[in-house]
Every structure is written in C-alpha cells, then in structure tokens.
Scaffold this active site. Structure first.
Site, mmCIF file in Angstrom:
data_model
loop_
_atom_site.group_PDB
_atom_site.id
_atom_site.type_symbol
_atom_site.label_atom_id
_atom_site.label_comp_id
_atom_site.label_asym_id
_atom_site.label_seq_id
_atom_site.Cartn_x
_atom_site.Cartn_y
_atom_site.Cartn_z
ATOM 1 N N TYR A 179 2.504 10.086 -11.025
ATOM 2 C CA TYR A 179 1.714 9.260 -10.098
ATOM 3 C C TYR A 179 0.769 8.327 -10.860
ATOM 4 C CZ TYR A 179 -1.773 8.175 -6.506
ATOM 5 O OH TYR A 179 -2.637 7.526 -5.659
ATOM 6 N N ILE A 195 -9.919 9.494 -0.872
ATOM 7 C CA ILE A 195 -10.116 8.965 0.474
ATOM 8 C C ILE A 195 -9.510 9.950 1.479
ATOM 9 C CG2 ILE A 195 -9.696 6.973 1.970
ATOM 10 C CD1 ILE A 195 -11.280 6.343 -0.677
ATOM 11 N N ASN A 232 0.804 -1.227 0.000
ATOM 12 C CA ASN A 232 0.000 0.000 0.000
ATOM 13 C C ASN A 232 0.837 1.279 0.000
ATOM 14 O OD1 ASN A 232 -2.517 1.706 1.003
ATOM 15 N ND2 ASN A 232 -0.881 2.036 2.490
ATOM 16 N N LYS A 279 0.400 4.184 -10.882
ATOM 17 C CA LYS A 279 -0.801 3.468 -10.429
ATOM 18 C C LYS A 279 -1.343 2.566 -11.546
ATOM 19 C CE LYS A 279 -0.321 4.409 -6.592
ATOM 20 N NZ LYS A 279 -0.454 3.596 -5.391
HETATM 21 P P1 NAP Z 1 -0.485 8.819 3.404
HETATM 22 O O1 NAP Z 1 -1.585 9.187 4.329
HETATM 23 O O2 NAP Z 1 0.465 9.890 2.967
HETATM 24 O O3 NAP Z 1 0.336 7.598 4.024
HETATM 25 C C1 NAP Z 1 1.402 7.054 3.298
HETATM 26 C C2 NAP Z 1 1.983 5.877 4.044
HETATM 27 O O4 NAP Z 1 3.028 5.285 3.244
HETATM 28 C C3 NAP Z 1 2.629 6.256 5.359
HETATM 29 O O5 NAP Z 1 2.445 5.191 6.258
HETATM 30 C C4 NAP Z 1 4.095 6.410 5.006
HETATM 31 O O6 NAP Z 1 4.910 6.238 6.161
HETATM 32 C C5 NAP Z 1 4.240 5.258 4.004
HETATM 33 N N1 NAP Z 1 5.369 5.385 3.074
HETATM 34 C C6 NAP Z 1 5.648 6.407 2.204
HETATM 35 N N2 NAP Z 1 6.791 6.144 1.550
HETATM 36 C C7 NAP Z 1 7.234 4.926 1.986
HETATM 37 C C8 NAP Z 1 8.361 4.134 1.694
HETATM 38 N N3 NAP Z 1 9.297 4.529 0.810
HETATM 39 N N4 NAP Z 1 8.501 2.943 2.320
HETATM 40 C C9 NAP Z 1 7.570 2.517 3.237
HETATM 41 N N5 NAP Z 1 6.484 3.248 3.562
HETATM 42 C C10 NAP Z 1 6.319 4.449 2.945
HETATM 43 O O7 NAP Z 1 -1.072 8.183 2.035
HETATM 44 P P2 NAP Z 1 -2.519 7.597 1.692
HETATM 45 O O8 NAP Z 1 -3.364 8.699 1.204
HETATM 46 O O9 NAP Z 1 -3.000 6.741 2.803
HETATM 47 O O10 NAP Z 1 -2.140 6.678 0.435
HETATM 48 C C11 NAP Z 1 -1.801 5.309 0.626
HETATM 49 C C12 NAP Z 1 -1.889 4.594 -0.705
HETATM 50 O O11 NAP Z 1 -3.196 4.776 -1.242
HETATM 51 C C13 NAP Z 1 -0.925 5.093 -1.767
HETATM 52 O O12 NAP Z 1 -0.446 3.992 -2.523
HETATM 53 C C14 NAP Z 1 -1.781 5.982 -2.639
HETATM 54 O O13 NAP Z 1 -1.326 6.046 -3.960
HETATM 55 C C15 NAP Z 1 -3.113 5.254 -2.563
HETATM 56 N N6 NAP Z 1 -4.265 6.103 -2.850
HETATM 57 C C16 NAP Z 1 -4.634 7.098 -2.009
HETATM 58 C C17 NAP Z 1 -5.768 7.836 -2.300
HETATM 59 C C18 NAP Z 1 -6.289 8.911 -1.386
HETATM 60 O O14 NAP Z 1 -7.274 9.549 -1.731
HETATM 61 N N7 NAP Z 1 -5.695 9.135 -0.239
HETATM 62 C C19 NAP Z 1 -6.502 7.587 -3.463
HETATM 63 C C20 NAP Z 1 -6.068 6.570 -4.305
HETATM 64 C C21 NAP Z 1 -4.964 5.809 -3.981
HETATM 65 P P3 NAP Z 1 6.426 6.817 6.256
HETATM 66 O O15 NAP Z 1 6.391 8.222 5.745
HETATM 67 O O16 NAP Z 1 6.811 6.665 7.687
HETATM 68 O O17 NAP Z 1 7.245 5.904 5.394
#
Ligand code: NAP
Length: 254
Positions: A154, A187, A88, A158
């Site tokens: 991005y 989200i 994720n 994806k």
């Molecule tokens: P977020 O709130 O910014 O959280 C990102 C998470 O990933 C954190 O736990 C961060 O922890 C970790 N991370 C980042 N870089 C990393 C690395 N190099 N190695 C290990 N962990 C890492 O992001 P989110 O919105 O929950 O998004 C999570 C996933 O959902 C992503 O793949 C994103 O593309 C996808 N997504 C999100 C949305 C949305 O609306 N939010 C929509 C579609 C898809 P650390 O910084 O401590 O590493």
C-alpha cells in the site's frame, strides 16, 4: 468557500464510500455536478441519492482502462463535459511482507497505482477541453512519509502516485491542467472501520489534535486544489493529518 466549482462537472472515483463520498459531498455542496464512480452501482447510486444536488452514480472499475473510460464517457455525456477528476479509489488490505503473495501485491498496485494512471489517462481528453482542468489524487501519509506493518504494498502505491504526479504535472501543463495530491492521515471511513476499534483508539492517541480526521477534512483540501483560485498550483501535496507525522516520540504528545 470558493464559488468557482459552481456548475463544474466533477468525477470522483471511489465516491460511494468514505473519503470519496466526503469529497463528492463537499463538491456537490459547492454547486458542482458530481458523478460518483465505483464498482458496485447500487452503492454508487445510494451515495449519490444521499448527497443529492444532482449527483449520480456510474459503474466503473479503475483496474480496467476500458471500464473507467466508459464510466467517464457516461459522466461526460450526462454533464456535457468533465472539468475535474478526483482519482480517489483505493484499497488497503494488510499483509506482512513475509506472508504477502504476489497476487496480494498486484491487487493493491492494480487498484491504487495503475488505477490512478487509468483514471488520469481516461480523463485527460475531457480535461483538455476545460478552461479549469483539474486532477486531484488521494494519496496518503503512509508510504510517502510514514510506514505501518502490513502496508508495504500500500505504501509503495501511495508514494508511487506522487512520483507519477510529478511527471504528469509537467506533461499536462501545456493544456493548463493541474494535478495535485491530498495526503490524508487516519480518516474515519468504512474502510478504516474494518481495521477495528483498537486501531482507531491507538491512532487517535498518537495524533496531536487527538482525533481521527473526517472525510470532509479531505474534501475541503481537494476542493481547494480543484478551485479556480488554485490555478497556479500544480504537482504539489497537502498533508491533512491532524499533525500526526510531527511528534518525534510519545513524550512529544504528553
Ligand atoms: P473505503 O471507505 O474502503 O472506500 C473505497 C472506495 O473505493 C469505495 O467507493 C469503493 O467502491 C471504491 N473502489 C475500490 N476499488 C475500486 C476499483 N477497482 N474501481 C473503482 N472504485 C473502487 O476507502 P477510504 O478509506 O475512503 O479510502 C479512499 C482513498 O483514501 C484510498 O485511495 C485510500 O488509500 C486513501 N486514504 C484513506 C485513508 C483513511 O484513513 N481512510 C488514509 C489515507 C489515504 P466499490 O467497492 O464499489 O468499488
């Protein structure tokens, strides 16, 4: 709700915040033993403490194969095995094409796409020994289906995750490991909050269900793919977006 995750060992990369934390919580509430992997160990441990149910944090960076390998080794040692990987971890910094540097492109590709490959590659040796080996990717609607200014890198990652999945699915089938992807819409997460209130308001208005999604909305979709009941589903996607991709125009939402 499925009971088949009870006692299963689950690793969630990027589980310290946002969608990953939601996935971790849903799995933990379903009786799974959850390891939360992130670069910042304090945040991974804080998320685990908040979730409870035996969840624990492990430091790991998906951009470096050795780092994610050692994180999975810690998770496997602590839980005895690994049954489910939720790949994720992801980032979504914005940069318009004309301003984007190679370094910005690489950072997003290294985390989202190469990071997915690293996590899956590191997990396969463990999943092969499970009778319920499951991989669930967090993709997005952005890239595979939609576009948004600033997210060409991005979106490429994806969409790339889905291309990766379709061949990985065939290669891993001989071990009865399934691999599927959840495609979230918008989200509410810490990462999304960084895009500002205006972004969130405009987005909510463009979604038929008139709200952004919750991290649990994604967690339950991931839980289905990881369940025993989904054992014959592989190489597939599920869109969880409140209907966002469907309206043909603003009039369609009136
Ligand atoms: P977020 O709130 O910014 O959280 C990102 C998470 O990933 C954190 O736990 C961060 O922890 C970790 N991370 C980042 N870089 C990393 C690395 N190099 N190695 C290990 N962990 C890492 O992001 P989110 O919105 O929950 O998004 C999570 C996933 O959902 C992503 O793949 C994103 O593309 C996808 N997504 C999100 C949305 C949305 O609306 N939010 C929509 C579609 C898809 P650390 O910084 O401590 O590493």
């Amino acid at each position: 709700m499925t009971q088949s995750l009870k006692g299963r060992s689950v690793v969630v990369t990027g589980g310290s915040k946002g969608i990953g934390k939601g996935i971790a919580r849903v799995f933990a509430l379903s009786g799974a033993k959850v390891a939360i992997v992130a670069r910042h160990p304090d945040q991974a441990e804080a998320a685990a403490a908040e979730i409870g149910h035996g969840a624990f944090g492990v430091v790991g960076d998906v951009t470096a194969l050795a780092s994610i390998e050692s994180a999975l080794a810690v998770a496997a040692a602590r839980n005895g095995r690994i049954d489910v990987l939720c790949a994720n971890a992801g980032i979504f910094p914005q940069a318009r094409l004309e301003d984007m540097t190679s370094q910005q492109w690489d950072e997003v590709v290294d985390t989202n796409l190469k990071g997915t490959f690293h996590a899956v590659k590191a997990a396969v040796p463990y999943l092969k020994t499970s009778d319920q080996g499951r991989i669930v990717l967090t993709s997005s609607i952005t890239g595979p289906i939609t576009g948004f200014p600033g997210w060409s890198h991005y979106g490429a990652t994806k969409a790339g995750q889905l291309g990766f999945m379709r061949t990985a699915c065939i290669e891993l089938a001989k071990y009865s490991i399934t691999i599927n992807a959840v495609m979230p819409g918008n989200i509410v997460t810490e990462g999304l909050a960084g895009l500002g209130e205006d972004y969130q308001k405009t987005m909510a208005a463009s979604i038929p269900l008139k709200r952004l999604g919750t991290v649990e909305d994604i967690g339950y979709a991931a839980l289905y793919f990881a369940s025993k009941e989904a054992g014959y589903v592989t190489g597939q996607t599920i869109i969880v977006d409140g209907g966002q991709i469907l309206p043909e125009s603003l009039e369609a939402l009136a």
